[in-house]
Write a protein that holds these residues in place. Structure first.
Motif, PDB file in Angstrom:
ATOM      1  N   UNK A  91       0.817  -1.201   0.000  1.00 45.62           N
ATOM      2  CA  UNK A  91       0.000   0.000   0.000  1.00 45.62           C
ATOM      3  C   UNK A  91       0.854   1.256   0.000  1.00 45.62           C
ATOM      4  N   UNK A  92       0.280   2.312  -0.542  1.00 46.18           N
ATOM      5  CA  UNK A  92       0.930   3.618  -0.550  1.00 46.18           C
ATOM      6  C   UNK A  92       1.055   4.164   0.862  1.00 46.18           C
ATOM      7  N   UNK A  93       2.223   4.705   1.180  1.00 48.30           N
ATOM      8  CA  UNK A  93       2.429   5.443   2.423  1.00 48.30           C
ATOM      9  C   UNK A  93       2.487   6.937   2.121  1.00 48.30           C
ATOM     10  N   UNK A  94       3.429   7.340   1.275  1.00 49.72           N
ATOM     11  CA  UNK A  94       3.591   8.749   0.936  1.00 49.72           C
ATOM     12  C   UNK A  94       4.426   8.877  -0.322  1.00 49.72           C
ATOM     13  N   UNK A  95       4.185   9.942  -1.084  1.00 47.41           N
ATOM     14  CA  UNK A  95       5.001  10.269  -2.245  1.00 47.41           C
ATOM     15  C   UNK A  95       5.318  11.756  -2.242  1.00 47.41           C
ATOM     16  N   UNK A  96       6.368  12.123  -2.974  1.00 49.62           N
ATOM     17  CA  UNK A  96       6.722  13.523  -3.142  1.00 49.62           C
ATOM     18  C   UNK A  96       7.206  13.716  -4.571  1.00 49.62           C
ATOM     19  N   UNK A  97       6.727  14.776  -5.223  1.00 52.12           N
ATOM     20  CA  UNK A  97       7.036  15.025  -6.619  1.00 52.12           C
ATOM     21  C   UNK A  97       7.402  16.485  -6.833  1.00 52.12           C
ATOM     22  N   UNK A  98       8.069  16.746  -7.961  1.00 50.53           N
ATOM     23  CA  UNK A  98       8.503  18.103  -8.277  1.00 50.53           C
ATOM     24  C   UNK A  98       7.332  19.025  -8.583  1.00 50.53           C
ATOM     25  N   UNK A  99       6.276  18.499  -9.182  1.00 46.36           N
ATOM     26  CA  UNK A  99       5.175  19.338  -9.625  1.00 46.36           C
ATOM     27  C   UNK A  99       4.031  19.488  -8.646  1.00 46.36           C
ATOM     28  N   UNK A 100       3.780  18.453  -7.854  1.00 45.60           N
ATOM     29  CA  UNK A 100       2.602  18.420  -7.000  1.00 45.60           C
ATOM     30  C   UNK A 100       2.945  18.604  -5.527  1.00 45.60           C
ATOM     31  N   UNK A 101       4.036  18.019  -5.082  1.00 44.99           N
ATOM     32  CA  UNK A 101       4.390  18.055  -3.679  1.00 44.99           C
ATOM     33  C   UNK A 101       4.154  16.717  -3.016  1.00 44.99           C
ATOM     34  N   UNK A 102       3.747  16.751  -1.761  1.00 48.74           N
ATOM     35  CA  UNK A 102       3.605  15.540  -0.967  1.00 48.74           C
ATOM     36  C   UNK A 102       2.184  15.006  -0.984  1.00 48.74           C
ATOM     37  N   UNK A 103       2.076  13.689  -0.927  1.00 47.39           N
ATOM     38  CA  UNK A 103       0.804  13.001  -0.844  1.00 47.39           C
ATOM     39  C   UNK A 103       0.920  11.900   0.197  1.00 47.39           C
ATOM     40  N   UNK A 104      -0.092  11.763   1.062  1.00 49.03           N
ATOM     41  CA  UNK A 104      -0.064  10.784   2.143  1.00 49.03           C
ATOM     42  C   UNK A 104      -1.319   9.932   2.139  1.00 49.03           C
ATOM     43  N   UNK A 105      -1.167   8.688   2.558  1.00 48.36           N
ATOM     44  CA  UNK A 105      -2.337   7.872   2.827  1.00 48.36           C
ATOM     45  C   UNK A 105      -3.015   8.365   4.104  1.00 48.36           C
ATOM     46  N   UNK A 106      -4.317   8.129   4.209  1.00 46.85           N
ATOM     47  CA  UNK A 106      -5.059   8.599   5.375  1.00 46.85           C
ATOM     48  C   UNK A 106      -4.543   8.004   6.681  1.00 46.85           C
ATOM     49  N   UNK A 107      -4.028   6.792   6.630  1.00 46.61           N
ATOM     50  CA  UNK A 107      -3.604   6.110   7.834  1.00 46.61           C
ATOM     51  C   UNK A 107      -2.361   6.713   8.475  1.00 46.61           C
ATOM     52  N   UNK A 108      -1.596   7.517   7.731  1.00 46.41           N
ATOM     53  CA  UNK A 108      -0.364   8.077   8.274  1.00 46.41           C
ATOM     54  C   UNK A 108      -0.379   9.596   8.352  1.00 46.41           C
ATOM     55  N   UNK A 109      -1.405  10.239   7.829  1.00 48.17           N
ATOM     56  CA  UNK A 109      -1.481  11.701   7.884  1.00 48.17           C
ATOM     57  C   UNK A 109      -1.422  12.191   9.327  1.00 48.17           C
ATOM     58  N   UNK A 110      -0.599  13.203   9.547  1.00 45.40           N
ATOM     59  CA  UNK A 110      -0.430  13.763  10.878  1.00 45.40           C
ATOM     60  C   UNK A 110       0.633  13.083  11.708  1.00 45.40           C
ATOM     61  N   UNK A 111       1.110  11.929  11.256  1.00 43.85           N
ATOM     62  CA  UNK A 111       2.136  11.188  11.986  1.00 43.85           C
ATOM     63  C   UNK A 111       3.443  11.066  11.196  1.00 43.85           C
ATOM     64  N   UNK A 112       3.340  10.896   9.880  1.00 41.92           N
ATOM     65  CA  UNK A 112       4.516  10.715   9.030  1.00 41.92           C
ATOM     66  C   UNK A 112       4.749  11.966   8.192  1.00 41.92           C
ATOM     67  N   UNK A 113       6.009  12.239   7.880  1.00 41.87           N
ATOM     68  CA  UNK A 113       6.374  13.351   7.014  1.00 41.87           C
ATOM     69  C   UNK A 113       7.390  12.883   5.987  1.00 41.87           C
ATOM     70  N   UNK A 114       7.100  13.142   4.711  1.00 42.66           N
ATOM     71  CA  UNK A 114       8.033  12.805   3.646  1.00 42.66           C
ATOM     72  C   UNK A 114       8.746  14.076   3.190  1.00 42.66           C
ATOM     73  N   UNK A 115      10.025  13.949   2.879  1.00 37.57           N
ATOM     74  CA  UNK A 115      10.812  15.080   2.416  1.00 37.57           C
ATOM     75  C   UNK A 115      11.960  14.569   1.572  1.00 37.57           C
ATOM     76  N   UNK A 116      12.652  15.489   0.882  1.00 37.60           N
ATOM     77  CA  UNK A 116      13.864  15.103   0.178  1.00 37.60           C
ATOM     78  C   UNK A 116      14.858  16.250   0.134  1.00 37.60           C
TER      79      UNK A 116
END
Length: 115
Positions: free
Chosen positions: A46-71
């Motif tokens: 299952x998807x946890x989180x993604x980050x892209x140059x054009x859109x930014x960050x995307x999170x699954x509902x189960x981890x929102x508020x707890x996980x942070x993706x960055x690069x």
């Protein structure tokens, strides 16, 4: 080609934190997506989180508020900061690189959260 190396997995108690890292090397392009998926015992990947140059960050509902993706500035390394970990977060976590040409997965790193 793009090669991914993951690190940071381990065993933690519920409520603890971990930070996963995924370092990419090779011929990446500027427009790309990097992210994290996970697979728990008996479940689909299952998807946890993604980050892209054009859109930014995307999170699954189960981890929102707890996980942070960055690069990093060069967009070669992606991180997943995991806070307030729960036993249901236990899974193998896989790093993903995706551009218009290719899709590449990392080997996976085990995250185990004890109750």
């Amino acid at each position: 080609q793009v090669h991914l190396v993951e690190s940071g997995g381990g065993l933690v108690q519920a409520g603890g934190s971990l930070r996963l890292s995924c370092a990419s090397s090779g011929r990446s392009v500027s427009i790309n997506v990097m992210g994290w998926y996970r697979q728990a015992p008996g479940k689909q990947r299952e998807l946890v989180a993604t980050i892209s140059s054009g859109v930014g960050a995307n999170y699954s509902d189960s981890v929102k508020g707890r996980f942070t993706i960055s690069r990093d500035k060069l967009r070669t390394t992606v991180y997943l900061q995991m806070n307030s970990l729960k036993p249901e977060d236990t899974a193998v976590y896989y790093c993903l690189y995706q551009d218009r040409r290719i899709q590449t997965w990392g080997q996976g790193t085990q995250v185990t959260v004890s109750s």
